[in-house]
Design a protein around this motif. Structure first.
Motif, short mmCIF file in Angstrom:
data_model
loop_
_atom_site.label_atom_id
_atom_site.label_comp_id
_atom_site.label_asym_id
_atom_site.label_seq_id
_atom_site.Cartn_x
_atom_site.Cartn_y
_atom_site.Cartn_z
N ILE A 119 0.82 -1.20 0.00
CA ILE A 119 0.00 0.00 0.00
C ILE A 119 0.86 1.25 0.00
O ILE A 119 2.00 1.25 0.45
N THR A 151 -1.91 7.53 0.79
CA THR A 151 -3.29 7.34 0.35
C THR A 151 -3.94 6.08 0.93
O THR A 151 -5.16 5.95 0.93
N LYS A 208 -3.95 3.38 -0.43
CA LYS A 208 -4.47 2.59 -1.55
C LYS A 208 -3.52 1.44 -1.87
O LYS A 208 -2.31 1.54 -1.70
N LYS A 217 -10.00 -5.14 2.42
CA LYS A 217 -10.81 -4.20 3.19
C LYS A 217 -11.15 -4.66 4.60
O LYS A 217 -11.35 -3.84 5.49
#
Length: 272
Positions: free
Chosen positions: A74, A78, A80, A112
């Motif tokens: 990641i 961010t 992400k 997630k």
């Protein structure tokens, strides 16, 4: 010359109480001021990092964390996912069916959430209970094909029992998975050829240097490859014997005494 430091979290960077020893913080800060890149390389998911990156002042552009044993990388700013190596959904189903049959606790990590299937088991261990802040209890795996499954873990406080399940799990998955262990409590099942070292190689390629310029620090079986393949490596004093055998150095300090700081002092600052 060391250009990147990669450290495991639990039982390595983190003390038993899940704090970061001042010796570690001081060494990491000094290394970063010297221009050395610091990266977390852990079995944890992105939702389990909490404030670790903030504590080591690593929420910066062009800085990344290796999570789920290399299953995802990641962006530290961010959050992400920039790289993912998911496990096949059908294999996750097969492992979950096996665990239900054996009545053992297992968990499925996606990008997630962490989904917990306790099967009525309360598992004792040294793992951080706060990890479960972002956990979802689940009864079946049916809807998880809509998420990216990064790894499956089987949990038991008897490490020998966990290891006795390894051949069954590998066979169920047609020998097409990577299996490792952490915290003496978890069997970690990733996609084949996924490990922290492979993820580190991708980071090195991004930055433009090789593994010979990397210092790795770890304690458990899921750290083995990155300790073997890095140019510089240290097993913390509380590490398993195998890790001490494959590392260039074993710290005198345990994770409760600033072992990561000691490794940096030795290899980066040449103070030991």
């Amino acid at each position: 010359m060391i250009k990147l430091i990669a450290t495991d979290c639990d039982e390595t960077l983190l003390s038993t109480d899940k704090t970061i020893h001042p010796r570690n913080l001081k060494a990491i800060k000094k290394a970063q001021e010297m221009g050395i890149i610091v990266s977390i390389a852990t079995g944890r998911g992105p939702y389990q990092l909490f404030d670790i990156l903030d504590q080591i002042d690593n929420v910066k552009e062009n800085r990344f964390s290796i999570l789920c044993n290399g299953g995802i990388i990641i962006d530290n700013v961010t959050k992400k996912v920039v790289e993912a190596s998911p496990i096949d959904y059908k294999k996750a189903v097969e492992v979950s069916d096996y665990c239900n049959e054996k009545n053992v606790h297992f968990e499925i990590y996606t990008d997630k959430h962490c989904y917990v299937f306790p099967n009525g088991n309360e598992v004792k261990g040294t793992y951080d209970k706060n990890i479960y802040k972002f956990v979802k209890k689940a009864k079946d795996i049916k809807d998880l094909d809509k998420e990216i499954i990064i790894k499956v873990i089987i949990k038991n406080s008897d490490l020998n029992y966990l290891m006795s399940l390894e051949e069954d799990v590998a066979r169920i998955c047609n020998w097409d998975v990577s299996i490792s262990y952490s915290s003496d409590t978890f069997m970690e099942i990733n996609r084949k050829n996924v490990n922290k070292a492979k993820a580190l190689e991708k980071l090195c390629e991004h930055y433009g240097f090789g593994m010979e310029n990397v210092l790795t620090v770890g304690d458990n079986y899921n750290d083995k490859e990155m300790l073997e393949e890095a140019g510089y490596s240290a097993a913390v004093q509380n590490a398993h014997l195998l890790l001490k055998d494959v590392s260039k150095y074993t710290t005198k300090a345990t994770n409760d005494q600033g072992a990561v700081g000691e490794a940096i002092e030795k290899f980066v600052f040449n103070e030991i």
